[in-house]
Design an enzyme around this catalytic site. Structure first.
Site, PDB file in Angstrom:
ATOM      1  N   ASP A   8       0.846  -1.192   0.000  1.00  0.00           N
ATOM      2  CA  ASP A   8       0.000   0.000   0.000  1.00  0.00           C
ATOM      3  C   ASP A   8       0.889   1.252   0.000  1.00  0.00           C
ATOM      4  O   ASP A   8       1.405   1.657   1.042  1.00  0.00           O
ATOM      5  CB  ASP A   8      -0.876  -0.067   1.262  1.00  0.00           C
ATOM      6  CG  ASP A   8      -1.796   1.119   1.424  1.00  0.00           C
ATOM      7  OD1 ASP A   8      -1.596   2.137   0.729  1.00  0.00           O
ATOM      8  OD2 ASP A   8      -2.711   1.042   2.262  1.00  0.00           O
ATOM      9  N   HIS A  32      16.683  13.757 -18.128  1.00  0.00           N
ATOM     10  CA  HIS A  32      15.242  13.631 -18.030  1.00  0.00           C
ATOM     11  C   HIS A  32      14.569  13.796 -19.391  1.00  0.00           C
ATOM     12  O   HIS A  32      13.718  13.007 -19.773  1.00  0.00           O
ATOM     13  CB  HIS A  32      14.754  14.735 -17.092  1.00  0.00           C
ATOM     14  CG  HIS A  32      13.624  14.315 -16.234  1.00  0.00           C
ATOM     15  ND1 HIS A  32      13.808  13.675 -15.037  1.00  0.00           N
ATOM     16  CD2 HIS A  32      12.300  14.439 -16.404  1.00  0.00           C
ATOM     17  CE1 HIS A  32      12.643  13.429 -14.504  1.00  0.00           C
ATOM     18  NE2 HIS A  32      11.705  13.878 -15.316  1.00  0.00           N
TER      19      HIS A  32
HETATM   20  C1  MEV Z   1      11.598  14.082  -9.861  1.00  0.00           C
HETATM   21  O1  MEV Z   1      10.576  13.127  -9.960  1.00  0.00           O
HETATM   22  C2  MEV Z   1      12.375  13.905  -8.581  1.00  0.00           C
HETATM   23  C3  MEV Z   1      13.441  14.971  -8.312  1.00  0.00           C
HETATM   24  O2  MEV Z   1      12.831  16.267  -8.354  1.00  0.00           O
HETATM   25  C4  MEV Z   1      13.995  14.693  -6.937  1.00  0.00           C
HETATM   26  C5  MEV Z   1      14.926  15.766  -6.404  1.00  0.00           C
HETATM   27  O3  MEV Z   1      14.785  16.939  -6.782  1.00  0.00           O
HETATM   28  O4  MEV Z   1      15.777  15.396  -5.570  1.00  0.00           O
HETATM   29  C6  MEV Z   1      14.509  14.944  -9.359  1.00  0.00           C
END
Ligand code: MEV
Length: 443
Positions: free
Chosen positions: A296, A393
């Site tokens: 969960d 990303h």
């Molecule tokens: C994105 O899903 C998560 C991050 O923003 C975490 C972080 O900033 O440490 C990259």
């Protein structure tokens, strides 16, 4: 105007879809087709999923990925992850590989107990209530024997029940505050069943307690429920290595990276705006494994964020330091997980996930999940403090955009090559793809 519908839950699955499609969609047939395309041809499998929840009309798929090369306490795992966000599995795999060459993750379960409470109202003499609690406590345990018998045989059960006076916070408010050990079960049903029985016994025994006056004997049970705040169901995970081993790129200074990394963690320790995002990154890894293993994730999220603010200010779950030339990065996190009961014996992919992990006990799963969380946090901080996250990303995001634009396999291949040296943005992808298509139509 849309009218409320009566008896919706009694309609057949097809009739539910008919009603939804006709009521909310301009193209009812397209809506029906979109909903039904995710039905499974295997009737038995579909029925299994239909019966997990109520009013099921379709299945909602999440990608099920794996992150290999996780060395945890000397044992190698491939970790299953169910998540929709691109980059998370890649980041976990990369961090796992990075630490594989540096001793891996060291984990330790600190504690495994869980809490449940019966919240009640009593408006009488507190000494009499204390006397009643002393009298009734053995009966509370006794009356739950049929629920706790098999758990006790395996070494778990109710560990303690305390009476807590909360009247300084809320008028006439008290609790039965109970501690449980639920072994390999997450234990929500077990705990809630025990609590409801405690409440029943408590209320009915009060009616016959000699020392109570007529009005004192009437105890109002407000509710009985487990707590998702589980600071004593805690696991610790750590990675460490000499600072000079931290850079896997000879042109980059390990020392500078280590100090910047530690500073980034310190910022998350003292700045709640950053801490929330920092912890969200940890939860990217945690939730994905929690979901894949049929646990969960809302309970895990609630417990983790409550723990992050246990000292009164929301803060980072992870910590880092450099001492005597050693870089150390660690986290303690509460994780109430189960590897038996619930979805674990029902969902075919959960069974796959658990077998892939070697049928872990709940304690072992706590350690695996914590390692996935720390790996994710390490990967995010490494990107953030070096290249920034957008570079990696957006590359991962490229595939999502190409799918949205219905790119063919060969178009995808060309685009991936092109964007190796170009910045990925939505408009850049659109432009490059339409140019490619134009060129192809001219040839
Ligand atoms: C994105 O899903 C998560 C991050 O923003 C975490 C972080 O900033 O440490 C990259």
């Amino acid at each position: 105007m849309i009218k409320p519908i009566k008896g919706f839950s009694k309609l057949s699955k097809s009739d539910k879809i008919e009603w939804i499609a006709a009521t909310y969609f301009s193209d009812a047939n397209a809506a029906k087709q979109a909903i039904k395309q995710y039905w499974n041809d295997d009737q038995k499998l579909q029925q299994l999923h239909d019966e997990f929840i109520e009013n099921t009309i379709s299945n909602y798929y999440l990608p099920f990925g794996v992150a290999p090369n996780f060395l945890i306490n000397g044992r190698l795992y491939t970790i299953p992850m169910a998540i929709e966000e691109s980059s998370v599995v890649a980041a976990a795999s990369k961090a796992a590989k990075f630490w594989l060459d540096r001793g891996g993750f060291k984990t330790e379960v600190i504690s495994t107990t869980k809490i449940g409470q019966v919240h009640f109202i009593y408006s009488g003499d507190v000494d009499k209530l204390n006397a009643f609690f002393k009298f009734v406590k053995p009966k509370l345990i006794e009356d739950t024997k049929n629920i706790t018998k098999s758990m006790e045989k395996r070494g778990g059960g109710t560990l303690e029940i305390e009476l807590k006076d909360k009247t300084s916070d809320l008028e006439n408010y008290y609790q039965l505050h109970a501690t449980f050990e639920t072994l390999d079960a997450m234990g929500a049903n077990f705990i809630n069943s025990c609590l409801e029985q405690f409440a029943k016994t408590f209320k009915s025994e009060a009616l016959h307690f000699d020392e109570f006056s007529e009005s004192e004997s009437y105890i109002q049970i407000v509710m009985s429920i487990l707590s998702n705040f589980v600071p004593d169901c805690l696991v610790r995970v750590e990675v460490s290595c000499p600072v000079e081993d931290l850079s896997d790129n000879p042109s980059k200074s390990s020392d500078e990276f280590a100090h910047k990394f530690v500073r980034a963690v310190k910022i998350a320790e003292i700045e709640p705006y950053r801490a929330v995002t920092h912890n969200k990154g940890i939860m990217n890894g945690i939730d994905a494994v929690v979901l894949a293993t049929g646990n969960d994730f809302r309970a895990i999220e609630a417990g983790a964020h409550a723990y992050a603010s246990r000292n009164g200010t929301y803060s980072s779950l992870s910590h880092a330091e450099i001492e005597d030339g050693i870089f150390k990065f660690w986290m303690e996190i509460p994780l109430a997980l189960g590897t038996v009961g619930g979805l674990t014996n029902l969902h075919p992919l959960v069974k796959v996930a658990l077998e892939m992990l070697g049928q872990p006990s709940a304690k072992e799963l706590m350690q695996i999940v914590a390692a996935a969380g720390l790996a994710q946090n390490f990967a995010a901080l490494r990107s953030l403090t070096t290249t920034g996250i957008q570079e990696g990303h957006m590359k991962m995001h490229l595939m999502n955009m190409l799918n949205q634009l219905h790119a063919t396999a060969s178009e995808k291949e060309t685009m991936v090559t092109y964007f190796k040296n170009n910045t990925v943005t939505h408009s850049a992808v659109e432009k490059a793809l339409s140019k490619l298509r134009m060129l192809a139509s001219e040839n």
